[in-house]
Each structure stands twice: as C-alpha cells, then as structure tokens.
Design an enzyme around this catalytic site. Structure first.
Site, PDB file in Angstrom:
ATOM      1  CB  CYS A 157      31.061  21.522 -64.656  1.00 29.95           C
ATOM      2  SG  CYS A 157      32.165  20.095 -64.813  1.00 29.95           S
ATOM      3  CG  HIS A 179      27.342  18.768 -65.495  1.00 30.27           C
ATOM      4  ND1 HIS A 179      27.703  19.745 -66.391  1.00 30.27           N
ATOM      5  CD2 HIS A 179      28.434  17.994 -65.329  1.00 30.27           C
ATOM      6  CE1 HIS A 179      28.955  19.551 -66.781  1.00 30.27           C
ATOM      7  NE2 HIS A 179      29.430  18.505 -66.140  1.00 30.27           N
ATOM      8  CD  GLU A 196      24.536  21.242 -67.138  1.00 28.60           C
ATOM      9  OE1 GLU A 196      24.572  21.763 -66.002  1.00 28.60           O
ATOM     10  OE2 GLU A 196      25.549  20.803 -67.709  1.00 28.60           O
TER      11      GLU A 196
END
Lengths: 213, 258
Positions: A84, A193, A195
């Site tokens: 990001c 993202h 994650e």
C-alpha cells in the site's frame, strides 16, 4: 551486537503493522518488528507495510533514519516487499499532501484518482473493496495464484511507474487502469493489502518469504 | 471492476454471538472467533463484530476478542458497539481491526467522526445508523428518523441529513440499518437505501431485512445503489453459505468476488 533477522517488518507507525505481522505468522514466516536501521540493513528480507498518507509516512521514515536503510537494502539486492503506502513510497514522488518526495527506488509518480470528467454516479474515492488483479507475466511471488484473483484495496492514490516493464499486475477502477503490483529485480510491491486479501494475499506473503531474486 | 461486498454481522453479547428480532428475544449461537473464521473460509468479503451490550453496560470493547479474530481472519473486519472515544478506536485498530463503527456515540457527539477520521483516516470510520420510517414531516423531510438504543429512543434527526453530515465530518462508509425491516425477512428497505445511497458519495452498506439470497441482489442492483449487503440470520440461523448468497448475486449479473 544485533542478530540479523531473516525477515524484518519495518515499524514506522503504519496502522497495518499488526495485521501484516499476524498474517506473516499465520503462514509460518518468523519476523522481527523493527525500526532500527541497522537491523533492517542486515535482514535477509524486508517487508515494508503502510496505510494512510504519503507525506506523514515519509516524515516518519526520515525521522527514524529508515529511508537510507531502505535505499541500501534495495541496492544490496535484498528482497523487499512494499504494501500500500509502502508500495507508493518506492516511487520518485507522490501527488499526495501537496507533493511528496519519495524513495525513488522505482521511477515514476503516484497520482490521484480523478473521476470529475465522468458522468454521475461517479466511482467513489477512496477505491475501497475487492478488485481483480490481472497478472502481466509470471513471477515467483505470484506462484499458485490465478491471474484475475481478487485482492483488497483501500486507496485514493495509485502508482504510475514510468517503465511499463515494472508493472507486474494491473487493475481497473472507473475509467482508470492502474498498476496494482510492481516488480523489478529484488523489489516487489502491492497497492492492495496482501495481509487482508484472504488466501491469495497470504500466498503472496508466503511466496515472498521463499523468493530468491 | 470493484466487486459488491457481502458482509456478515456478528452481534456479540457476553462473549457469545447472539441474534434477536428487532433487538429483542436474543439467543446465543456460538463463539465469535470460530464463527468469524468459518465465514472467512466460506469467502465472506468482510465481517462486522458488534458488541451489543458494551454501550449499555458502559464498558469498552473486548480487545482480546478483536486480537483473536485478527489471528484467524485475513480479510477486513470492523468492530463497534463499545467505542467511547479515540483511545478505544486506537486500541481496536491496533489489535488488527480494519475499521471501527460508531452509532449512538456519533449522535451524541458528532465530532468523534471528524476526530477519528483525522487520526486514523476516513476509511477507518464507519457510521452505523439505525433508522425508523416515520412519514415525511417538516422536521423529517425524508420520512425516516435516526433512532438509538436499538430503536427505543428517537433523536428527531432526519436520516438523509444525518448521512450527509456524517460524510462531511469524514465518515468513510455508512452502515444503514432499517429498524422496520430488521428481522422481518421481507427484504432490505429499498426506498431508504436508494435515498441514502444517492445522498452521499461514500459507500453504503444495506442492513436489515434479508430473508432470501435474492434480497441481497435486489439491494445491490445499480438502481438501488448499495455497495455492500449485510446479513446475519441468513447465515447464522437459516444455514445459507456465503457462497450460496454470492451465487444469487452473480446470477443477476452483479460483480462479486467468488
């Protein structure tokens, strides 16, 4: 004397630090959360997270002396993953916060989504949610993931690298097609993202931890 | 192309997921962390954990639960119900939540929206609003009134003007819950959703009333304009998988993440 970690997760106050750390742990990647430039320099690989604004992020990085360490890591050939804002900051410059000079590890700029020329209802900004990413070529960090897989995005600015060959994946929003994964040599960076992108995002983290560029 | 989202809401009471009709007659359904993890495996796009008794009991959110969810669920999730101030927001976000949701707190003190947005970014702040159909009047031109305390207390605030105000203050998203439709299983309140979705430029999550998978498709159609549909009893009690819900949406030609 510091012990060199296999993976350094760079802590400069980014809001998604916990999430990235939990995701790395979930896929069995042990890592050290650190803001020590020496530990970052000596790490086997480096994960550079981020969320929020480019200006404040760059200030935090410079104050901690991490900017220099990241440049050295990139030069030394150490695998580096930006996420990001950690992706955007690898470029030369961002339009955010009245113009922000960034790390300059990849040539190009970070531009703002602008849909003012489109008819209403216009695409919403930030671009938030799940969007597919088309892969433009093969890359070890994408192993096992189909092109067109969905990833989770939250951003108002997007990377616009000047070299087309640095674009590994791209996505579309409104009338705009933008680079959503960048890669060159030992650098790889995702605008989304990883994650928070479910199994495919975790796969990228796992692949990165095994990648030898 | 950005996919429309399916969001599963888990109301948590005393550490257990619970589900009631019109905020009454609750019964316990299971552990929030394992239920959240199961929906994650089914492919849900986002989760909402709502501590439904924290506000009433004047206590904060169960941070340990947030952390345990973040250990098992690698998609965005938001947390609401017990947010009292910026410090609570910070703790929830640092524990791994992507967003925080404020509802009655924002009605009492709208500046929490702007302070939260400034501190953590607009995308982190979700305004939850519970809305009751009251009929148009001079003070409530939209015909919908914002209510708090699960619908037990009216605020005199017009739903459309509150949505616009929240956007101006920096809310990143609105979760719009129809008190009239909630638990009725007759579909989302489409007029209300369409009115709010047109009044703001931030994403709107439709909540309350889903009784069949097709109801999600109805509210996500472009002519209504919701960006996400929230469900609870469809998955918790009626046994629909997230995949079955998404298949019904995709069948209508609406983009979803499969």
């Amino acid at each position: 004397m510091t012990i060199a970690p296999s993976v350094a997760l760079v802590d400069y106050g980014a809001g998604n630090l916990t999430s990235v750390s939990l995701a790395l742990s979930h896929v069995g990647v042990s890592h050290a959360i650190t803001r020590d430039p020496d530990v970052i320099r000596s790490a086997g690989r480096v994960v550079f997270p981020g969320v929020g604004a480019a200006g404040a992020s760059m200030r935090n990085i410079q104050e901690a002396g991490i900017d220099q360490a990241l440049r050295e890591v990139a030069r030394a050939g150490t695998p580096l993953l930006g996420i990001c804002i950690g992706c955007q900051i690898l470029l030369d410059r961002s339009q955010e916060d009245g113009g922000t000079d960034c790390l300059g590890l990849l040539p190009g700029e970070v531009e703002r989504f602008d849909f003012s020329a489109l008819p209403e209802p216009r695409p919403k900004i930030p671009h938030m949610g799940w969007n597919p990413v088309s892969f433009l070529r093969e890359h070890p960090v994408l192993e096992g993931i189909p092109s067109g897989a969905f990833f989770y995005f939250v951003h108002s600015f997007y990377p616009a690298p000047s070299r087309q060959e640095d674009v590994l994946g791209r996505s579309s929003y409104g009338d705009r097609t933008f680079a959503s994964i960048l890669a060159r040599d030992n650098l790889v960076a995702t605008q989304f993202h990883a994650e928070k992108s479910g199994v495919h995002g975790l796969e990228i983290l796992k692949n990165f931890s095994r990648w030898s560029p | 192309m950005l996919a429309k989202r399916v969001i599963v809401c888990l109301d948590v009471r005393n550490g257990q997921v619970t589900k009631g009709v019109k905020f009454k007659e609750n019964r316990d359904l299971g552990d929030p962390v394992s239920m959240g993890a199961e929906y994650y495996r089914q492919g849900v796009d986002e989760l909402v954990f709502y501590d439904i008794t924290a506000s009433a009991e004047g206590r904060g959110i169960d941070i340990e639960m947030v952390r345990n969810v973040a250990r098992e669920v690698f998609i965005p999730f938001s947390v609401g119900g017990g947010i009292r101030n910026l410090q609570d927001m910070r703790e929830v976000l640092l524990a791994g939540a992507e967003k925080v949701s404020v509802n009655s707190l924002a009605v009492r003190d709208p500046s929490i929206i702007s302070h939260g947005a400034k501190a953590f970014g607009n995308q982190c702040i979700v305004l939850g609003m519970d809305v009751l159909k009251v009929g148009a009047s001079e003070s409530l031109p939209s015909g919908y009134e914002v209510v708090v305390k699960g619908g037990r207390e009216r605020t005199g605030i017009d739903a459309v003007s509150w949505a616009r105000r929240a956007e101006e203050l920096g809310a990143g998203e609105i979760c719009l819950n129809s008190i009239d439709a909630d638990g009725m299983k007759t579909g989302y309140e489409l007029d209300l959703t369409s009115m709010i979705a047109r009044a703001v430029t931030i994403p709107v999550i439709a909540s309350g009333g889903a009784g069949r998978p097709e109801h999600l498709a109805d509210v996500l159609e472009p002519r209504i304009g919701a960006d996400a549909a929230l469900v609870a009893s469809l998955t918790h009690i009626d046994g629909y998988t997230v995949g079955a819900l998404k298949a019904a949406i995709a069948q209508r030609g609406i983009a979803v993440r499969i």
